[in-house]
Design a protein around this motif. Structure first.
Motif, PDB file in Angstrom:
ATOM      1  N   TRP A   1       0.831  -1.198   0.000  1.00 21.09           N
ATOM      2  CA  TRP A   1       0.000   0.000   0.000  1.00 21.09           C
ATOM      3  C   TRP A   1       0.864   1.245   0.000  1.00 21.09           C
ATOM      4  O   TRP A   1       1.848   1.321   0.741  1.00 21.09           O
ATOM      5  N   ILE A   2       0.486   2.190  -0.857  1.00 18.31           N
ATOM      6  CA  ILE A   2       1.217   3.455  -0.960  1.00 18.31           C
ATOM      7  C   ILE A   2       0.285   4.573  -0.507  1.00 18.31           C
ATOM      8  O   ILE A   2      -0.854   4.666  -0.968  1.00 18.31           O
ATOM      9  N   ASP A   3       0.763   5.418   0.392  1.00 23.11           N
ATOM     10  CA  ASP A   3       0.014   6.622   0.759  1.00 23.11           C
ATOM     11  C   ASP A   3       0.362   7.741  -0.217  1.00 23.11           C
ATOM     12  O   ASP A   3       1.533   8.132  -0.326  1.00 23.11           O
ATOM     13  N   CYS A   4      -0.675   8.242  -0.921  1.00 24.49           N
ATOM     14  CA  CYS A   4      -0.458   9.263  -1.952  1.00 24.49           C
ATOM     15  C   CYS A   4      -1.282  10.505  -1.613  1.00 24.49           C
ATOM     16  O   CYS A   4      -2.417  10.395  -1.163  1.00 24.49           O
ATOM     17  N   PRO A   5      -0.740  11.686  -1.850  1.00 21.30           N
ATOM     18  CA  PRO A   5      -1.574  12.881  -1.694  1.00 21.30           C
ATOM     19  C   PRO A   5      -2.685  12.863  -2.738  1.00 21.30           C
ATOM     20  O   PRO A   5      -2.515  12.341  -3.841  1.00 21.30           O
TER      21      PRO A   5
ATOM     22  N   GLY B   1       0.250  18.204 -11.658  1.00 20.19           N
ATOM     23  CA  GLY B   1       0.124  17.624 -10.328  1.00 20.19           C
ATOM     24  C   GLY B   1       0.307  16.120 -10.360  1.00 20.19           C
ATOM     25  O   GLY B   1      -0.121  15.443 -11.300  1.00 20.19           O
ATOM     26  N   ARG B   2       0.911  15.569  -9.318  1.00 18.96           N
ATOM     27  CA  ARG B   2       1.199  14.134  -9.280  1.00 18.96           C
ATOM     28  C   ARG B   2       0.432  13.403  -8.193  1.00 18.96           C
ATOM     29  O   ARG B   2       0.762  12.281  -7.840  1.00 18.96           O
ATOM     30  N   GLY B   3      -0.597  14.053  -7.625  1.00 22.96           N
ATOM     31  CA  GLY B   3      -1.457  13.380  -6.661  1.00 22.96           C
ATOM     32  C   GLY B   3      -2.405  12.419  -7.342  1.00 22.96           C
ATOM     33  O   GLY B   3      -2.553  12.402  -8.568  1.00 22.96           O
ATOM     34  N   TYR B   4      -3.111  11.615  -6.534  1.00 24.72           N
ATOM     35  CA  TYR B   4      -3.979  10.581  -7.077  1.00 24.72           C
ATOM     36  C   TYR B   4      -5.099  11.154  -7.946  1.00 24.72           C
ATOM     37  O   TYR B   4      -5.516  10.550  -8.931  1.00 24.72           O
TER      38      TYR B   4
ATOM     39  N   SER C   1      -1.260  13.828 -13.914  1.00 29.29           N
ATOM     40  CA  SER C   1       0.078  13.231 -14.056  1.00 29.29           C
ATOM     41  C   SER C   1       0.472  12.439 -12.812  1.00 29.29           C
ATOM     42  O   SER C   1       1.626  12.461 -12.379  1.00 29.29           O
ATOM     43  N   PHE C   2      -0.486  11.712 -12.237  1.00 31.77           N
ATOM     44  CA  PHE C   2      -0.249  10.967 -11.005  1.00 31.77           C
ATOM     45  C   PHE C   2       0.917   9.984 -11.132  1.00 31.77           C
ATOM     46  O   PHE C   2       0.986   9.194 -12.073  1.00 31.77           O
ATOM     47  N   THR C   3       1.830  10.044 -10.187  1.00 26.23           N
ATOM     48  CA  THR C   3       2.877   9.037 -10.018  1.00 26.23           C
ATOM     49  C   THR C   3       3.113   8.864  -8.525  1.00 26.23           C
ATOM     50  O   THR C   3       3.003   9.829  -7.754  1.00 26.23           O
ATOM     51  N   ALA C   4       3.433   7.643  -8.111  1.00 21.46           N
ATOM     52  CA  ALA C   4       3.732   7.374  -6.707  1.00 21.46           C
ATOM     53  C   ALA C   4       4.723   6.224  -6.638  1.00 21.46           C
ATOM     54  O   ALA C   4       4.570   5.213  -7.332  1.00 21.46           O
ATOM     55  N   THR C   5       5.737   6.372  -5.821  1.00 22.53           N
ATOM     56  CA  THR C   5       6.777   5.353  -5.672  1.00 22.53           C
ATOM     57  C   THR C   5       6.589   4.618  -4.360  1.00 22.53           C
ATOM     58  O   THR C   5       6.456   5.232  -3.295  1.00 22.53           O
ATOM     59  N   CYS C   6       6.576   3.300  -4.434  1.00 25.42           N
ATOM     60  CA  CYS C   6       6.398   2.454  -3.255  1.00 25.42           C
ATOM     61  C   CYS C   6       7.644   2.511  -2.379  1.00 25.42           C
ATOM     62  O   CYS C   6       8.768   2.286  -2.866  1.00 25.42           O
ATOM     63  N   ALA C   7       7.454   2.783  -1.102  1.00 22.98           N
ATOM     64  CA  ALA C   7       8.581   2.881  -0.176  1.00 22.98           C
ATOM     65  C   ALA C   7       9.215   1.522   0.084  1.00 22.98           C
ATOM     66  O   ALA C   7      10.391   1.437   0.460  1.00 22.98           O
ATOM     67  N   GLN C   8       8.457   0.433  -0.134  1.00 17.99           N
ATOM     68  CA  GLN C   8       8.973  -0.904   0.179  1.00 17.99           C
ATOM     69  C   GLN C   8       9.709  -1.559  -0.986  1.00 17.99           C
ATOM     70  O   GLN C   8      10.699  -2.263  -0.777  1.00 17.99           O
TER      71      GLN C   8
ATOM     72  N   THR D   1       4.151   3.693  -9.645  1.00 17.75           N
ATOM     73  CA  THR D   1       2.869   3.413 -10.287  1.00 17.75           C
ATOM     74  C   THR D   1       2.247   4.707 -10.792  1.00 17.75           C
ATOM     75  O   THR D   1       2.655   5.807 -10.420  1.00 17.75           O
ATOM     76  N   ASN D   2       1.235   4.571 -11.657  1.00 20.42           N
ATOM     77  CA  ASN D   2       0.533   5.723 -12.215  1.00 20.42           C
ATOM     78  C   ASN D   2      -0.855   5.261 -12.653  1.00 20.42           C
ATOM     79  O   ASN D   2      -1.240   4.111 -12.435  1.00 20.42           O
ATOM     80  N   HIS D   3      -1.619   6.137 -13.266  1.00 19.30           N
ATOM     81  CA  HIS D   3      -2.986   5.777 -13.663  1.00 19.30           C
ATOM     82  C   HIS D   3      -2.994   4.659 -14.699  1.00 19.30           C
ATOM     83  O   HIS D   3      -3.905   3.823 -14.702  1.00 19.30           O
TER      84      HIS D   3
END
Length: 730
Positions: free
Chosen positions: A262-266, A282-285, A289-296, A301-303
């Motif tokens: 699970w990734i916490d995204c703004p 903007g890169r929030g959910y 242009s959403f992008t989020a990098t998994c801390a683990q 990931t993206n849309h």
């Protein structure tokens, strides 16, 4: 029982102009004379029609009732107030009006409404996520999802549209207003809602429809605040894990990484990077242009990845549990289609399922395995289907034949319809619900502007629009190859009917043998042409009644475009229409402001991105100009002022409380709403692709961009590459 609590902070009391309500009964109109001012009304006189509504469901063969339409207006007013509250909440989601302080003056007036729109967009994204969990955890489900074999069994198939029990919507089950808003927009896409209820085992919801009695009891008759009991609030919070108030939920969204983390995204980190195209980076959910990098695992990931994950889940459900792919259940007429043989041979709409099982599954599993290395896109899925249907041996295997490898037209449409569920949609539903809510927002705003809810002629107005709706439905029944476009008053009755899905289904099938869809996206030029055709048919069918009771320049031009001097001499319908038009002009209560009158309902108008469409728009503007000038000449001959269309009005549009000016740009009421800034959304709610080779142009396609409008290709990029596929694509 505990005292009910208001959903949101009460607003200040608004002033409403009850002397100009748009559609009125002739005998209730009052001359505008300073010596005889309009009568005053006690506020209680306006509340009385909203009390003691009888919200028992009419029979399956009856249109919606007057009281249901009134309850619907109450809900729309509550939604309009919610939209205003959220969009004007200074600094909500970090989006402050002060963001424009450093902009040149020329941009400030254009960017301020976009800031308000962005606040609302983020709020709607949050609402859709809350709705998803509520749908899964709070609404009853059948023991399992629908399986392919169910459609080949007489015992199961015959019960599909009858299956389900009415939900007892007690006061303790009321959802928050934002969740109810999403359900409302979802139901107004009848075929996709039906499909999801069948596939996901939610037929109780389909049979029950919107709980009008509960909704009516929750909305205050004066302030229109949405109210719920403490039990309802507590039940929602315990069952979903969300706060009752959308704004009290966490400031981050939880997104599942393809590797299971699970990734916490703004929700948004959008900023004014470019005042000409704000909030695109903007890169929030909720951002484009959403992008989020998994801390683990460090995977980004993206849309697009989320869309592939959705396809992967549906593929696994087919292969492991025999659950048909989305878009493959309903026939072209919108009805669940039984297989001709028990083994599903040559069941056209099931073809995507057959070819996957016959051998395409290997390529699809390989493509979706590549999600974890970030190499696949939805276009790879499309290309895999494209290669598969070119493989003659695989097609023959899928159809269990040794003779022909030619696909039937319905089999091609089935692939396109299935793919439309993924192009611009990562949710578990058949369409992008964020876009559906945003498009409905235009209709909600128009209903608030017309303000029938405060009219002393409320009941008679509802009775008239229900009668008009029945005529509209007759036009659709007699002309199955045409698109009929409602006026705003007709659309209110039509929407109200659709919010009782099982009854609307029975009514529609009984009248037309088709489950008539409510087209959520129609290219704007086609919408205007269809409106002109509907106006002409309504006039003929009623012996000369006027379809759009509005005197704005557009409606005048439309009426002029389908009548002629010769017609007025020899056609009783045209003569009667001219008499009715004269009465309309003599009625001083009728407004020429399209924001105050029930003219064309264009909340589903969208643009396409092709050069051909832009050329068609220029032609459309020229045709309307010619009809407008003709209407002006006729008005002058009769001693009337011509319909006004000054430059400020033509090139302006009030969006989110601000006037927007577009000098040099033609704007008409049938066009896609400029209040939606498509470039800030992951899926543009007001546009679809018609460019050959673009996303959405599927698998040797034969349909045009209008496919998205008819319950076939339903995504924002729903066009296919090669032209038109006939009436089901319009």
């Amino acid at each position: 029982m505990n005292e009910p609590q208001p959903y949101s902070t009460p607003r200040s009391t608004k002033r409403h102009d009850i002397t100009n309500m748009g559609l009125k009964d002739d005998h209730l109109s009052t001359p505008t004379n300073p010596d005889f001012p309009p009568p005053s009304y006690d506020p209680e006189d306006l509340i009385t029609p909203l009390t003691n509504l009888n919200l028992d469901q009419p029979s399956a063969q009856q249109p919606p009732s007057i009281d249901q339409c009134i309850a619907h207006l109450k809900l729309l007013t509550a939604l309009a107030n919610l939209r205003e509250d959220i969009s004007t909440s200074e600094s909500l989601f970090g989006l402050s009006d002060s963001l424009t302080d450093k902009l040149p003056d020329q941009y400030k007036q254009e960017v301020l409404p976009k800031i308000r729109e962005k606040r609302w967009q983020v709020y709607v994204f949050r609402a859709v996520e809350r709705f998803r969990v509520w749908w899964e955890k709070c609404l009853p489900s059948s023991a399992r999802m629908l399986q392919q074999k169910d459609l080949s069994s007489h015992g199961h198939f015959d019960l599909i549209t009858q299956k389900g029990r009415v939900i007892n919507w007690g006061a303790d089950r009321a959802p928050p207003l934002d969740v109810l808003m999403v359900l409302h927009s979802f139901m107004l896409n009848p075929r996709t809602f039906f499909e999801d209820c069948i596939r996901q085992g939610k037929m109780d919801v389909w049979v029950t429809g919107l709980p009008w009695a509960l909704i009516n009891s929750c909305i205050d008759n004066s302030s229109f605040d949405y109210v719920a009991t403490d039990e309802a609030r507590s039940n929602f919070e315990q069952m979903t894990g969300f706060a009752w108030d959308n704004l009290h939920d966490p400031s981050t969204a939880k997104v599942l990484c393809p590797r299971g983390h699970w990734i916490d995204c703004p929700w948004t980190d959008a900023f004014l990077d470019d005042p000409k195209r704000p909030f695109e980076q903007g890169r929030g959910y909720a951002d484009r242009s959403f992008t989020a990098t998994c801390a683990q695992c460090n995977f980004t990931t993206n849309h697009e990845i989320l869309k592939l994950q959705k396809f992967r889940r549906d593929l696994q459900a087919l292969l492991k549990d025999d659950v048909p792919m989305p878009g493959t259940i309903l026939s072209l007429e919108g009805r669940p289609e039984k297989a001709l043989k028990p083994d599903l041979k040559r069941h056209e709409m099931f073809f995507p399922n057959r070819i996957i099982i016959a051998g395409l599954k290997t390529l699809l599993i390989e493509a979706t395995d590549n999600i974890q290395v970030g190499k696949s896109t939805v276009i790879d899925i499309r290309d895999a289907f494209d290669r598969a249907i070119r493989d003659a041996s695989l097609v023959r295997k899928a159809n269990n034949t040794t003779i022909s490898s030619t696909l039937l037209p319905k089999e091609k449409i089935a692939i396109r319809r299935m793919m439309s569920r993924y192009w611009e949609n990562s949710s578990p539903f058949a369409l992008d619900l964020v876009g559906a809510v945003m498009r409905q927002g235009t209709f909600v705003e128009k209903m608030a502007n017309i303000d029938w809810i405060h009219s002393p002629a409320l009941h008679s107005t509802m009775a008239r629009l229900i009668k008009k709706y029945q005529t509209f439905f007759l036009i659709m029944a007699r002309n199955p190859n045409h698109v009929a476009v409602p006026t705003l008053d007709v659309d209110l009755a039509w929407h109200t009917h659709q919010l009782s899905p099982a009854r609307y289904y029975s009514y529609s099938v009984a009248k037309t043998n088709i489950f008539i869809d409510h087209d959520d996206k129609i290219e704007e030029n086609k919408l205007s042409d269809a409106f002109k055709w509907t106006s002409r048919m309504y006039q003929k069918l009623t012996g000369g009644e006027i379809y759009s009771e509005c005197t704005c320049w557009y409606c005048e031009a439309i009426r002029e475009s389908h009548t002629s001097t010769t017609g007025r001499l020899f056609s009783s319908s045209d003569r009667n229409a001219q008499t009715a038009l004269n009465r309309l002009h003599d009625n001083t209560d009728v407004s020429a402001d399209p924001n105050k009158t029930p003219h064309i309902s264009a909340h589903n108008a969208v643009k396409t991105d092709s050069a051909a469409t832009r050329t068609a728009a220029a032609v459309k503007a020229a045709q309307l100009e010619a009809s407008y000038q003709k209407a002006c000449r006729r008005a002058k001959k009769r001693g009337r002022d011509p319909p006004t269309r000054d430059d400020d009005y033509m090139f302006s549009y009030y969006a989110w409380g601000y006037p927007l000016y577009y000098p040099g740009l033609f704007y008409a009421p049938y066009m896609a709403p400029v209040a939606i800034t498509g470039s800030m959304y992951p899926c543009n709610p007001s546009c679809m692709s018609a460019t050959q080779g673009a996303a959405g142009n599927c698998c040797q396609g034969t349909c045009g961009a209008g496919m998205a409008a008819g319950g076939s290709c339903g995504g924002a990029s729903g066009g296919c590459a090669g032209g038109s596929a006939g009436k089901y694509c319009e």
